[in-house]
Scaffold this motif. Structure first.
Motif, short mmCIF file in Angstrom:
data_model
loop_
_atom_site.label_atom_id
_atom_site.label_comp_id
_atom_site.label_asym_id
_atom_site.label_seq_id
_atom_site.Cartn_x
_atom_site.Cartn_y
_atom_site.Cartn_z
N ARG A 152 48.69 50.12 29.08
CA ARG A 152 49.75 48.88 29.24
C ARG A 152 50.36 48.78 30.52
O ARG A 152 50.54 47.58 31.01
CB ARG A 152 50.63 48.58 28.08
CG ARG A 152 49.93 48.84 26.65
CD ARG A 152 51.01 48.70 25.42
NE ARG A 152 50.08 48.74 24.30
CZ ARG A 152 50.09 47.46 23.49
NH1 ARG A 152 50.02 46.48 24.25
NH2 ARG A 152 49.45 47.62 22.47
N HIS A 153 50.94 49.52 31.14
CA HIS A 153 51.58 49.65 32.21
C HIS A 153 50.82 49.05 33.49
O HIS A 153 50.98 48.36 34.38
CB HIS A 153 52.35 51.00 32.55
CG HIS A 153 53.21 51.11 33.76
ND1 HIS A 153 54.32 50.23 34.10
CD2 HIS A 153 53.24 51.86 35.07
CE1 HIS A 153 54.94 50.55 35.35
NE2 HIS A 153 54.00 51.40 35.95
N TYR A 154 49.83 49.86 33.65
CA TYR A 154 48.82 49.45 34.73
C TYR A 154 48.15 48.07 34.75
O TYR A 154 48.30 47.38 35.68
CB TYR A 154 47.67 50.43 34.55
CG TYR A 154 46.78 50.30 35.90
CD1 TYR A 154 47.07 50.30 37.09
CD2 TYR A 154 45.30 50.37 35.44
CE1 TYR A 154 46.43 50.51 38.24
CE2 TYR A 154 44.55 50.05 36.56
CZ TYR A 154 44.91 50.18 38.01
OH TYR A 154 44.08 50.22 39.14
N LEU A 155 47.96 47.80 33.42
CA LEU A 155 47.24 46.37 33.26
C LEU A 155 48.47 45.28 33.64
O LEU A 155 47.98 44.34 33.99
CB LEU A 155 46.82 46.14 31.92
CG LEU A 155 45.54 47.10 31.38
CD1 LEU A 155 45.06 46.57 29.98
CD2 LEU A 155 44.21 46.67 32.34
N ALA A 156 49.49 45.54 32.97
CA ALA A 156 50.59 44.27 33.47
C ALA A 156 51.17 44.45 35.06
O ALA A 156 51.55 43.47 35.35
CB ALA A 156 51.93 44.94 32.63
N GLY A 157 50.47 45.26 35.72
CA GLY A 157 50.77 45.27 37.14
C GLY A 157 50.07 44.21 37.89
O GLY A 157 50.25 44.07 39.17
N PHE A 158 48.67 43.71 37.23
CA PHE A 158 47.78 42.95 37.89
C PHE A 158 48.46 41.40 37.75
O PHE A 158 48.93 40.98 36.59
CB PHE A 158 46.56 42.96 37.53
CG PHE A 158 45.96 44.33 37.77
CD1 PHE A 158 45.08 44.38 39.07
CD2 PHE A 158 45.96 45.51 37.28
CE1 PHE A 158 44.39 45.38 39.48
CE2 PHE A 158 45.26 46.56 37.63
CZ PHE A 158 44.56 46.75 38.72
N GLY A 159 48.28 40.45 38.76
CA GLY A 159 48.68 39.29 38.31
C GLY A 159 48.23 38.49 39.52
O GLY A 159 47.58 38.94 40.66
N ARG A 160 48.51 37.16 39.95
CA ARG A 160 48.52 36.43 40.97
C ARG A 160 49.67 36.67 41.88
O ARG A 160 50.80 36.92 41.45
CB ARG A 160 48.37 35.02 40.67
CG ARG A 160 47.08 34.75 39.68
CD ARG A 160 46.75 33.37 39.63
NE ARG A 160 45.83 32.90 38.65
CZ ARG A 160 44.65 33.36 38.87
NH1 ARG A 160 43.95 33.82 40.02
NH2 ARG A 160 43.60 32.71 37.87
N SER A 161 49.32 36.57 43.27
CA SER A 161 50.32 36.90 44.01
C SER A 161 51.32 35.74 44.12
O SER A 161 50.73 34.42 43.71
CB SER A 161 49.86 36.87 45.54
OG SER A 161 50.95 36.72 46.61
N GLY A 162 52.65 36.01 44.20
CA GLY A 162 53.97 34.76 44.01
C GLY A 162 53.30 33.80 45.45
O GLY A 162 53.87 32.76 45.20
N SER A 163 52.71 34.11 46.25
CA SER A 163 52.28 33.37 47.69
C SER A 163 51.27 32.50 47.39
O SER A 163 51.10 31.68 48.27
CB SER A 163 52.22 34.20 48.66
OG SER A 163 51.06 34.91 48.81
N ALA A 164 50.34 32.82 46.10
CA ALA A 164 49.43 31.90 46.00
C ALA A 164 49.71 30.65 45.15
O ALA A 164 50.28 30.66 43.99
CB ALA A 164 48.19 32.89 45.26
N THR A 165 49.15 29.65 45.98
CA THR A 165 49.61 28.24 45.08
C THR A 165 48.51 27.61 44.21
O THR A 165 48.89 26.86 43.53
CB THR A 165 50.15 27.38 46.37
OG1 THR A 165 48.69 27.10 46.99
CG2 THR A 165 51.10 27.84 47.04
N GLU A 166 47.18 28.34 44.39
CA GLU A 166 46.40 27.88 43.58
C GLU A 166 45.25 29.05 43.10
O GLU A 166 45.37 29.92 43.78
CB GLU A 166 45.57 26.58 43.97
CG GLU A 166 44.92 27.04 45.52
CD GLU A 166 44.16 25.73 46.10
OE1 GLU A 166 43.25 25.72 46.34
OE2 GLU A 166 44.88 24.54 46.00
#
Length: 470
Positions: A453-467
């Motif tokens: 759970r900890h590892y999967l939650a570490g993935f996401g979109r960059s805060g600098s990505a607007t789209e």
């Protein structure tokens, strides 16, 4: 593959060695006698100074060679060193020196030999598999009576960096010797407490004492790097004190100790999992994705990338691994975590070719087959959307779909312990994507779930990505 302790340490690694690439070998591992030319070229301990000679003469009655023999004959299967810690004949060595006996006592027996040629049978009282220590006593204490003991340097007297210390043991089974070197403090970025000894340790010196200039124990010989010069390692004195206190009155171990090894590893993995999860992820700095990269508090991370002039698929890779590993038996090293990722840029090969390459990348991953020590991996695959990172909103960070594979391999003789593999790939990009992998060795099911759970939650979109990348 980046150079790391996996390629170098002896034992705890040997892989402590370690992988961190590990080209090292346990200091007590058996080895055939080398031909004369090879023996002549073997590294010899640094010649001692007058202080080293004085300390050796004082300590030599307390020095021992510890041998693991096949039960029905005198053939050696492992040889290490040890030292007396009280007048009753109790002695300390490394766990890896006596591991064959601990796990298969019906096939092996333990004996000692002193500097002056006395020999006798030994009993195993207790061990600390995590810190690679064992406490033994002679079956007949009479031959070791009156020899004294090696005192332990008080914990409230820290040794200054650069101080001379003297490691003793029986290198390569050629005779007792002293190797002089310098104390360089704790090994940096090591989860398990380990001391850096600037001197030469050779096979057969495992379990011998490293002493200050007053002949007091600073640490216990345990490992050496084979890809460098004068880089060796000691177990600190504190775990020695605890093992003596815990094991001095114990009954001898006469049955296979797999369950006790599993118990100690279980306590270790619980602490390690909690410590790992309590550290926030570092960000890889990718312009499109938030990629979990561990802190380097007790890990080392190495990176590489494709050549700038390459016309094909571009990538950047990070490998993060722990130096500290726990030796159990033979090739079995456990009790550590590794994390890596590869970020791909397929803008030079087009969306169709990128999709084909990216979707097939899991096929190159090894998850483990059935062997003597562990079962084959059992895997589950799903498409998931992890929750947004803490402190963000769904609008600021659109959901990122992931392909995730989670695998477990059970240890056949260590009940309750498993190797965990979590493999992740992003699914949203036409010409960009990330693949990541976390491996945790020797964890319970509860810890495996927490780490996943900890590892999967570490993935996401960059805060600098607007789209969403297209």
């Amino acid at each position: 593959m980046p150079l790391s302790l996996r390629a170098a340490l002896a034992c705890r690694a040997a892989a402590f060695a370690t992988a961190l690439g590990l080209a090292g070998a346990a200091l007590a591992q058996p080895r055939p006698a080398p031909p004369p030319a090879a023996a002549a070229s073997a590294a010899e301990p640094t010649a001692p100074t007058g202080a080293g000679q004085r300390i050796y003469e004082r300590i030599r009655p307390q020095l021992l060679q510890v041998r693991t023999l096949l039960k029905t004959q005198d053939s050696q299967s492992s040889v290490g060193s040890g030292f007396l810690v009280d007048d009753a004949g109790h002695l300390i060595t490394n766990y890896h020196v006596i591991s064959q006996y601990a796990l298969r006592p019906s096939q092996h027996r333990l004996v000692y030999a002193t500097v002056d040629g006395r020999q006798g049978a030994l009993q195993l009282l207790a061990f600390d598999v995590v810190h690679d220590l064992a406490l033994l006593k002679p079956v007949d204490p009479a031959p070791l009576a009156g020899r004294g003991s090696v005192p332990i340097r008080p914990a409230n007297e820290p040794l200054p960096r650069g101080a001379r210390i003297y490691s003793m043991g029986n290198p390569l089974d050629v005779g007792f010797a002293v190797a002089e070197g310098s104390f360089n403090g704790p090994v940096e970025r090591s989860y398990l407490p380990t001391l850096f000894f600037g001197g030469s340790l050779s096979s057969g010196m495992s379990g011998g004492p490293a002493l200050d200039d007053n002949g007091r124990l600073v640490g216990v010989n345990v490992a050496a790097r084979r890809d460098g010069e004068q880089v060796s390692f000691l177990v600190p004195a504190d775990p020695v004190r605890l093992l003596i206190s815990r094991g001095r009155g114990a009954s001898p171990i006469v049955a296979p100790a797999w369950d006790e090894v599993a118990r100690q590893l279980g306590e270790h993995e619980t602490r390690l999992t909690a410590a790992f999860i309590n550290q926030p992820w570092r960000n890889a700095g990718h312009p499109l994705y938030r990629i979990p990269v561990p802190q380097e508090t007790w890990m080392r991370c190495w990176g590489r990338s494709s050549p700038a002039q390459s016309r094909g698929l571009q990538f950047e890779r990070s490998d993060c691994e722990m130096d500290s590993r726990v030796f159990v038996a033979g090739p079995l090293l456990t009790g550590y975590i590794t994390v890596r990722h590869e970020a791909y840029d397929g803008s030079r090969i087009g969306a169709w070719r990128f999709s084909e390459r990216h979707s097939s990348s899991f096929g190159n991953e090894f998850v483990g087959r059935d062997d003597r020590l562990r079962t084959a991996a059992q895997c589950r695959e799903r498409t998931i959307v992890p929750p947004a990172a803490p402190g963000t909103t769904a609008k600021a960070e659109p959901a990122l779909p992931l392909r995730a594979v989670v695998c477990l391999r059970a240890y056949k003789k260590l009940p309750g312990l498993h190797d965990l593999m979590v493999l992740v790939a992003t699914l949203d990009g036409r010409t960009a994507g990330v693949q990541g992998r976390l491996d945790a060795f020797g964890v319970g099911l509860a810890s495996a779930e927490r780490l996943t759970r900890h590892y999967l939650a570490g993935f996401g979109r960059s805060g600098s990505a607007t789209e969403v990348p297209k």
